[in-house]
Design an enzyme around this catalytic site. Structure first.
Site, PDB file in Angstrom:
ATOM      1  N   CYS A 250       0.819  -1.222   0.000  1.00  0.00           N
ATOM      2  CA  CYS A 250       0.000   0.000   0.000  1.00  0.00           C
ATOM      3  C   CYS A 250       0.850   1.268   0.000  1.00  0.00           C
ATOM      4  CB  CYS A 250      -0.991  -0.015   1.162  1.00  0.00           C
ATOM      5  SG  CYS A 250      -0.260   0.170   2.811  1.00  0.00           S
ATOM      6  N   HIS A 298      -2.625   1.587   6.790  1.00  0.00           N
ATOM      7  CA  HIS A 298      -2.986   1.438   5.377  1.00  0.00           C
ATOM      8  C   HIS A 298      -3.143   2.816   4.748  1.00  0.00           C
ATOM      9  CE1 HIS A 298      -4.352  -0.881   1.934  1.00  0.00           C
ATOM     10  NE2 HIS A 298      -5.292   0.027   1.738  1.00  0.00           N
ATOM     11  N   HIS A 310      -5.846   1.895  -4.327  1.00  0.00           N
ATOM     12  CA  HIS A 310      -4.959   1.381  -3.281  1.00  0.00           C
ATOM     13  C   HIS A 310      -4.561  -0.053  -3.606  1.00  0.00           C
ATOM     14  CE1 HIS A 310      -7.967  -0.989  -0.579  1.00  0.00           C
ATOM     15  NE2 HIS A 310      -8.496  -0.858  -1.778  1.00  0.00           N
TER      16      HIS A 310
END
Length: 335
Positions: A250, A298, A310
């Site tokens: 990520c 994240h 993402h």
């Protein structure tokens, strides 16, 4: 009451208690086990936390390795300077030894050319001064080398600590991902599809008009370039620790997106959230970094209309997803 009657009464009471407990049992029933999908999501989140810690430890290990290399190079240069100074010092000492043996006054009396001797004596005195200066330089260089070697020993120890830290985080990641794969293997195809979803390539092949509109809403050209890069990477696989060009985790995805725009970002989500100006959710513009979970574990790249791009986890490729899919923790405008 008699013994038989008492035993009968106790039996009735116990039976009534058991019956009452049976009626009340619903209030005290054991909680239902979490769905398998929730277990997989939890394992992926825990693996991602470990991944970001691994990324941070790797960054620190790389820095320690670079500092150690610099110290080793500087030590080698200092050693070369010391060797040259020692050679010069040895030449002066040898000349003095060859000229020694007689008292200076006696050498003056025996000299065939007193004027030349006096000139030579003055030269010798200057040579002696240079000798002392060379000694001072040698001592200073020895101190410098010892200091460099001490710093190098510290960096070696730091590097060893970082490598051990990397190993711990790597084992945690491997264990969590292995457990997630096993949980996925026990799920039905329909349950797996609910977690893995599509490939993300359909979003990339969608009409260019919507994407052009998003890019036009970006606050500047660099943010627009980062969004364009992320669009190009839709469908790319998630690989922990990867920063492109063909696979990403990520934080690696947003790092690579802004790297394509000439902007350097830190490696981890924990540092990326402080890499620009914080913005509220209502202020989001394409190119902003959006962060999730209380541990800031994240990150995604906002593309407008409540959507982001993402890299979710190993079972799902780089994709478009709604920002409200996960607990929102904050946002940063990098440029």
């Amino acid at each position: 009451m008699g013994g038989t009657t008492a035993r009968a009464a106790v039996t009735v009471v116990l039976a009534g208690t058991a019956t009452a407990a049976g009626f009340d049992g619903a209030a005290h029933a054991a909680p239902r086990p979490a769905p398998a999908g929730a277990d997989v999501d939890r394992l992926y989140r825990e693996a991602e936390v470990a991944t970001e810690k691994y990324n941070g430890a790797k960054e620190r290990a790389d820095s320690a390795r670079e500092r150690l290399r610099d110290l080793q190079d500087e030590t080698a240069r200092a050693q070369a300077r010391l060797n040259r100074a020692r050679e010069a010092l040895g030449a002066v000492a040898a000349a003095q030894y060859r000229a020694g043996g007689l008292d200076p006054a006696l050498r003056l009396m025996l000299s065939d050319d007193p004027d030349a001797y006096l000139d030579g004596a003055a030269l010798a005195e200057r040579a002696g001064s240079r000798h002392h200066a060379e000694l001072g330089r040698v001592r200073a260089q020895l101190r410098e080398i010892e200091k460099l070697r001490g710093a190098a020993r510290v960096e070696v120890k730091t590097l060893s600590t970082r490598r051990a830290e990397l190993g711990r985080h790597k084992r945690t990641i491997t264990e969590k991902l292995s457990a997630a794969r096993q949980a996925l293997s026990r799920m039905s195809p329909e349950e797996r599809a609910g977690i893995t979803g599509g490939t993300g390539r359909a979003a990339r092949s969608a009409g260019g008009t919507a994407r052009d509109t998003v890019l036009s809403q970006a606050p500047n050209a660099r943010a627009a370039q980062a969004v364009a890069y992320a669009h190009q990477k839709l469908g790319s696989p998630y690989v922990w620790g990867a920063t492109g060009p063909d696979a990403f985790d990520c934080s690696g995805l947003v790092l690579a997106a802004y790297r394509s725009a000439g902007v350097s970002l830190p490696r981890t989500t924990y540092a990326q959230i402080d890499a620009g100006r914080r913005v509220s959710r209502s202020e989001l513009l394409p190119g902003d970094l959006v962060f999730f979970y209380s541990g800031i574990s994240h990150v995604g790249l906002y593309i407008g209309n409540g959507q982001m791009i993402h890299a979710p986890n190993p079972s799902a490729p780089v994709r478009v997803a709604p920002v409200d899919q996960m607990p929102f923790a904050g946002a940063t405008r990098v440029v």
